[in-house]
Design an enzyme around this catalytic site. Sequence first.
Site, mmCIF file in Angstrom:
data_model
loop_
_atom_site.group_PDB
_atom_site.id
_atom_site.type_symbol
_atom_site.label_atom_id
_atom_site.label_comp_id
_atom_site.label_asym_id
_atom_site.label_seq_id
_atom_site.Cartn_x
_atom_site.Cartn_y
_atom_site.Cartn_z
ATOM 1 N N ASP A 277 0.861 -1.174 0.000
ATOM 2 C CA ASP A 277 0.000 0.000 0.000
ATOM 3 C C ASP A 277 0.904 1.233 0.000
ATOM 4 O O ASP A 277 2.097 1.125 0.276
ATOM 5 C CB ASP A 277 -0.895 -0.034 1.245
ATOM 6 C CG ASP A 277 -1.802 1.169 1.340
ATOM 7 O OD1 ASP A 277 -2.304 1.614 0.304
ATOM 8 O OD2 ASP A 277 -1.995 1.675 2.456
ATOM 9 N N LYS A 278 0.353 2.394 -0.300
ATOM 10 C CA LYS A 278 1.170 3.608 -0.299
ATOM 11 C C LYS A 278 0.965 4.411 0.972
ATOM 12 O O LYS A 278 1.877 4.598 1.767
ATOM 13 C CB LYS A 278 0.853 4.472 -1.528
ATOM 14 C CG LYS A 278 1.703 5.744 -1.605
ATOM 15 C CD LYS A 278 1.291 6.620 -2.745
ATOM 16 C CE LYS A 278 -0.031 7.308 -2.486
ATOM 17 N NZ LYS A 278 0.048 8.295 -1.378
ATOM 18 N N GLU B 186 -8.798 15.148 7.283
ATOM 19 C CA GLU B 186 -9.732 16.086 7.914
ATOM 20 C C GLU B 186 -9.012 16.976 8.907
ATOM 21 O O GLU B 186 -9.214 18.190 8.947
ATOM 22 C CB GLU B 186 -10.842 15.310 8.629
ATOM 23 C CG GLU B 186 -11.940 14.801 7.721
ATOM 24 C CD GLU B 186 -13.154 14.362 8.518
ATOM 25 O OE1 GLU B 186 -13.000 14.077 9.716
ATOM 26 O OE2 GLU B 186 -14.257 14.305 7.951
ATOM 27 N N PHE C 65 -18.313 10.664 4.279
ATOM 28 C CA PHE C 65 -17.459 10.195 3.184
ATOM 29 C C PHE C 65 -17.580 8.678 3.040
ATOM 30 O O PHE C 65 -17.665 7.965 4.032
ATOM 31 C CB PHE C 65 -16.003 10.557 3.474
ATOM 32 C CG PHE C 65 -15.053 10.145 2.387
ATOM 33 C CD1 PHE C 65 -14.772 10.984 1.329
ATOM 34 C CD2 PHE C 65 -14.436 8.904 2.432
ATOM 35 C CE1 PHE C 65 -13.897 10.602 0.332
ATOM 36 C CE2 PHE C 65 -13.561 8.502 1.439
ATOM 37 C CZ PHE C 65 -13.291 9.358 0.381
ATOM 38 N N ARG D 126 -1.581 15.016 -2.034
ATOM 39 C CA ARG D 126 -2.948 14.500 -2.093
ATOM 40 C C ARG D 126 -3.881 15.689 -2.310
ATOM 41 O O ARG D 126 -3.787 16.696 -1.609
ATOM 42 C CB ARG D 126 -3.312 13.794 -0.792
ATOM 43 C CG ARG D 126 -2.531 12.535 -0.566
ATOM 44 C CD ARG D 126 -2.605 12.101 0.895
ATOM 45 N NE ARG D 126 -3.937 11.707 1.304
ATOM 46 C CZ ARG D 126 -4.381 10.461 1.315
ATOM 47 N NH1 ARG D 126 -3.586 9.495 0.928
ATOM 48 N NH2 ARG D 126 -5.589 10.166 1.727
ATOM 49 N N THR E 135 -2.584 1.176 -4.677
ATOM 50 C CA THR E 135 -3.085 2.277 -3.863
ATOM 51 C C THR E 135 -4.413 2.778 -4.398
ATOM 52 O O THR E 135 -4.718 2.629 -5.582
ATOM 53 C CB THR E 135 -2.062 3.432 -3.833
ATOM 54 O OG1 THR E 135 -2.594 4.516 -3.088
ATOM 55 C CG2 THR E 135 -1.718 3.908 -5.237
ATOM 56 N N GLY E 136 -5.187 3.374 -3.515
ATOM 57 C CA GLY E 136 -6.435 4.004 -3.923
ATOM 58 C C GLY E 136 -6.258 5.459 -4.293
ATOM 59 O O GLY E 136 -7.204 6.118 -4.695
ATOM 60 N N ASP F 36 -6.612 -2.735 3.265
ATOM 61 C CA ASP F 36 -5.536 -3.632 2.852
ATOM 62 C C ASP F 36 -5.732 -5.066 3.364
ATOM 63 O O ASP F 36 -4.913 -5.939 3.075
ATOM 64 C CB ASP F 36 -4.179 -3.115 3.365
ATOM 65 C CG ASP F 36 -3.880 -1.709 2.889
ATOM 66 O OD1 ASP F 36 -4.120 -1.448 1.701
ATOM 67 O OD2 ASP F 36 -3.437 -0.876 3.688
#
EC number: 7.6.2.1
Length: 1436
Positions: free
Chosen positions: A405-406, A695, A737, A806, A886-887, A1031
């Site tokens: 994963d990132k 957030e 979300f 991001r 990654t997402g 994950d």
Amino acid sequence: MRKEGRKRRKRKEDKKRVVVSNLPFEGRSRKENPNRHHCGNQIKTSKYTVLSFIPKNIFEQLHRFANLYFVGIVILNFVPVVNAFQPVVSMIPICAILAVTAIKDAWEDLRRYKSDKVINNQECLFYSRKEQSYVKKSWKDVRVGDFIQVQCNEIIPADILLLFSSDPSGICHLETANLDGETNLKQRRVVKGFSQQEVRFEPEHFRNTIVCEKPNNHLNRFKGYMEHPDQTRTGFGSENLLLRGCTVRNTEVAVGIVIYAGHETKAMLNNSGPRYKRSKIERRMNTDIFFCIGLLFLMCLIGAVGHTLWNGTFEERPPFDVPDADGNFLPFALEGVYMFLSMIILLQVLIPISLYVSIELVKLGQVFFLHNDLDLYDEETDSPIQCRALNITEDLGQIQYVFSDKTGTLTENKMVFRRCTIMGSEYSHQENAKRLETPKELDSDSEEWTQYQCLSFPARWAQGPATMRSQRGAQPLRRSQSARVPIQGHSRQRSMGRCESSQPPVAFSSSIEKDVTPDRNLLTKVRDAALWLETLSDNRPTKPSLSTTSSIADFFLALTICNSVMVSTTTKPRQRVTIPPSTKALVMSLEKIHQLFQKLKLSSLSQSFSSTAPSDTDLGESLGANAPTPDSDERDDASVCSGGYSTDGGYRSSVWDQGDILGSGSGASLEEVLEAPAPGLAEPELCYEAESPDEAALVHAAHAYSFTLVSRTPEQVTVRLPQGTCLTFDLLCTLGFDSVRKRMSVVVRHPLTGEIVVYTKGADSVIMDLLEDPACVTNIDMEKKLKKIRAQTQKHLDLYARDGLRTLCIAKKVMSEEDFRRWASFRREAEASLENREELLMETAQHLENQLTLLGATGIEDRLQEGVPDTIAALREAGIQLWVLTGDKQETAVNIAYSCRLLDQTDTVYTINTENQETCESILNCALEEVKQFHEPQKPERRLFGFRLCSQTPSSTSSGAVVPEVGLVVDGKTLNAISQGKLEKKFLELTQYCRSVLCCRCTPLQKSMIVKLVRDKLSVMTLSIGDGANDVSMIQAADIGIGISGQEGMQAVMSSDFAISRFRHLKKLLLVHGHWCYSRLARMVVYYFYKNVCYVNLLFWYQFFCGFSASTMIDYWQMVFFNLFFTSLPPLVFGVLDKDVSAETLLALPELYKSGQNSECYNLSTFWISMADAFYQSLVCFFIPYLTYKDSDIDVFTFGTPINTISLTTILLHQAMEMKTWTIIHGLVLLGSFLMYFVVSLLYNAICVTCNSPTNPYWVMEDQLSDPTFYLVCLLTPAVALLPRYFFLSLQGTYGKSLISKAEKIDQLPMDKRDLEIQSWRSRRRPAPVPGVSGHTHHPAPPGPEQAFRASTPKSSSSPKRKHIEDWVLHGQRGIREHMKDDPGSRDSSAKLSSGEHLLGPNRTMAPGPNPSGQTNMSRRSKGGSHRRSQSSLTI
């Protein structure tokens, strides 16, 4: 038809659970209660009872094939015709193994039983109708339908629907650490209709019926409705459910009705425990066990046939052949069958029963050393490595693919606000960037770095204008101290390492995350926007305004409001702030401060205010943060304290005029001017507790510009503006979300205009599609402005993504009262629905979140973890392929890949983005064709189990340019096209040529799909590493799953096989411990097979001289002791302590890891070579004593004793030759085993007079020790037996070309020579230049041909089936990718195949050394030089 209708209704009812109150049925028969069918709350995690333990445990153990085989042998021993020696004795080994395992299982189950007993007997408050109050009751006695009262800090006993909370807002706060490890608080709400209660909830008045879904294991999914007596319904969801195991925080009392109990609770349904995985060695071993069984059957068949033939040589029945009671003799064929069974009993030791016990003990030893490795211990979080799966440690040494994963794995998951764009204007926040580039770790708690962080005004000058202390004259409160404020026991104590303050008191609130230095250009505009807000009134604007001032105000209001952040204070952590501060005292203090600074007129202060204006903190803090410091070592690392709550702050930029402050200085000191602190200064600092780091970063950023989130309730949210005014917004609805919508929205009523405003934030790929179409605007100027804003924002988003940030887009929408009323009604219906509830809620969200107006976007940096680039480089040298799944959005992932050396600047990177299957196939074909031109000649010799090793010597072109490595980037849509179009084979073929693969925008399901695809299709060993709940599926799909205990909870850790705290620990875990575990265990398994075959063959050769009668020349007890005592300890020590290469050499030369990938220590060839060696040694050990004692008159045991002694000596010496490390333990164990044999044999032969009548081994060993021939045979025979093995090892050590043998030689050298040799090795192994390595220079090479492939599939045009544009730049120096997006609107409809799209100018050179701070900053790579767009393209 009626039957089918009834069946359908029954099936529908089966999906529902109906719960009513138990109070009307209290005291009645249980049969009358409709809740009687539901599970009770007593839990039982133990597997056995006293009666079921023995049969159940034996049944479970017999699932192991080896145990079944050994039990079958024991049963065979008791068959009378087999004539087994001492059948009872043969039971001892298997009974011992079964007993030890049973005792272990019983101990573990007893611990589970005791734990269950403690949990079941915990007490809770249950409402009794008889007592008319809440009474204590054990958890195990709680039933579905009971009313339970839980108090602050109590653990919830069952899954409860919340009906009452002492919080006036109907909120109950939960800590879910027991479920997922997350310490940030979650909010749960009282079911609608029960929250507006003036008095305590009365359970006896509850007459409603609850209908909900059947028990399931989805922690975040729950739906149902409550049917009132008047037939109306109220919907509820997961936000109304208190889960078993969670802890109530910050809520005095909560009352609810039990919905699920015991094993039907969501926590228990998720309690599956660690999965069982079989290691590669165990799978290989099972195959070899079948080979051994085949060998056993062959030897037994030879014995049976030989016995039959030998009996046939007698003309009449021999005297030792005894007939049965009737005087009949058995037929020869039947005798052969019986002899076959007898031979199985004799040669049963060929299958090593002790091997399985030894493997378990060795793995325990390996895990012990893993746990105690200080290099794998993280001092900051006080967490060592966790080994949750004990049976696959050796697989750590055979990994070929790593899937990572990132976010939170390669990066810190510390989100830091970097820059933003508002209405098309970009604010770069250069001062903030400089602060983050400070080499010193900003999160440290050293005094010089926290000195200016939490000062309260007024402050005192202590060491000149640059150094200030708090008003108490003491050091400010550290994060570690605030973490330990004992407020009603709410703050949990945790063990710390040497570093005292490892975690902030609240999640995502370290200084590096919460301190943001404002941009001076934006700060002045924020001041104007805040003043503009006060001019608003109930006169609503007739049309939306696109002025910069109003948009900036809305932008920061959205950052402050559009979240689920909880507000608390440092003095009362986790005590929610609900009352906004008084503004009256604020004005008084501001006037006093204004007069004060008119008196001071300090030029240094004016400079600090004009250069970096402070945010909404107290004045003393702004002075300390912004006054210029003479000493660079005392440089401020944070200009803003995240929670400055003093009521006199925030007015600086709007009240102070630079002209009033500028001056030549004043003689009056601050200490003299200030006589008393202003009112309201005792307000504590605010803390923001967020569910996600993104957030928290946005709220801290808004706070830096003095838009401060002051309090939040379910109905209202209060924001303090820069000038001190507090605005309270009515919170009408919140759409949280989720991973499908990828956005969050809040609907509020503006307190000044009364408008209903929707604020939305989310991924740019989603928000951009939801914006209002500029073409629909009637005003042409407005249309042009909207298009320009959107294009500029998209340009800035691409810039942020290239810097590895991001991105989130911020938008708003104003609704009319009628539209909102209609939408709210639709939403309530969706919430009350039980069928298709998710789809209806999604539909309501889509109705709300459209026609949005774009306000701006933010760029947040996710910092790389320390040591990630070095770890990735080392793993790649070790021959491990690295994939990042990654997402995150594509550009962000690509740039982080460059930062962490996953991709190099000289790589050719192919990017494939398409939804069309035909386009995807043609792109894959083209890419394969191009890649094969350069890499095809080297492919055959670099193949291993179907994949190409990425460490290759690049072939050179005729011009001398180095052929670049290949990288591949795909997104989630492309992966769907690959899976649906059956293109997996071509995709995998292309990936085998790539040094790295990045899969972006992946769902959790796609992550696991990719891991399974690579694991199964390429038959390789895979490892997945991640830190979040998304994950888990990927971690469970891989051969080895590693969880990182990060900021995203503990779901990944709970489902993993190993858990580490840092990605850099993976380097030593694999390269050192993985190599050792595999090498030790593999060689031990081969040794065990050799040892048993060698020993059993001695008995087999004897059969040729005893008429195949299944008799032995060795005493049976000696045979039992041989495996049980004499040869059991040396392999254990060998498997736990042996080191073929030192840790330092393994880390310095990562390519040594390839020996495990290639299974060099244990494969088919090593197994059969050992078998051949065992046959040879057994021949020598049998026939040399046979020829020595031939034609003598010695008895059978006198002949067998030298053979037994010789075989033991040979086997122990063979073990000594295999050992690479020699310690005192190794020597003592080998010598002790040898001496134990003689001691036991002498004692046994001395006391055993009638042990094995009629052939008793009495005094045999004593007689042998007095015979010189015995010594001569025992010295010469092992030397002859081991000579081939010794010769082979000598040749291997002298002329061996294997990497391990060379590394063993290097290890023998002195330290200085060893370092030189390692450097020489590395320079020889890597002739090609590697970017980013210290001391290396770049030689420019002629640029290669510029080509490009781009497959364009516009939705409106009918393009040809295959249309490509190639943009491929080969540059010897450096190639920088940049996406060409002239029309941002068409980006989603194009399929790109790009590689090295952009060149850096020829005058740019690469920094010769690595980042000195040891932590790569992702934005630095593109800083300091402009990218040049590559315009060359070729259409095919």
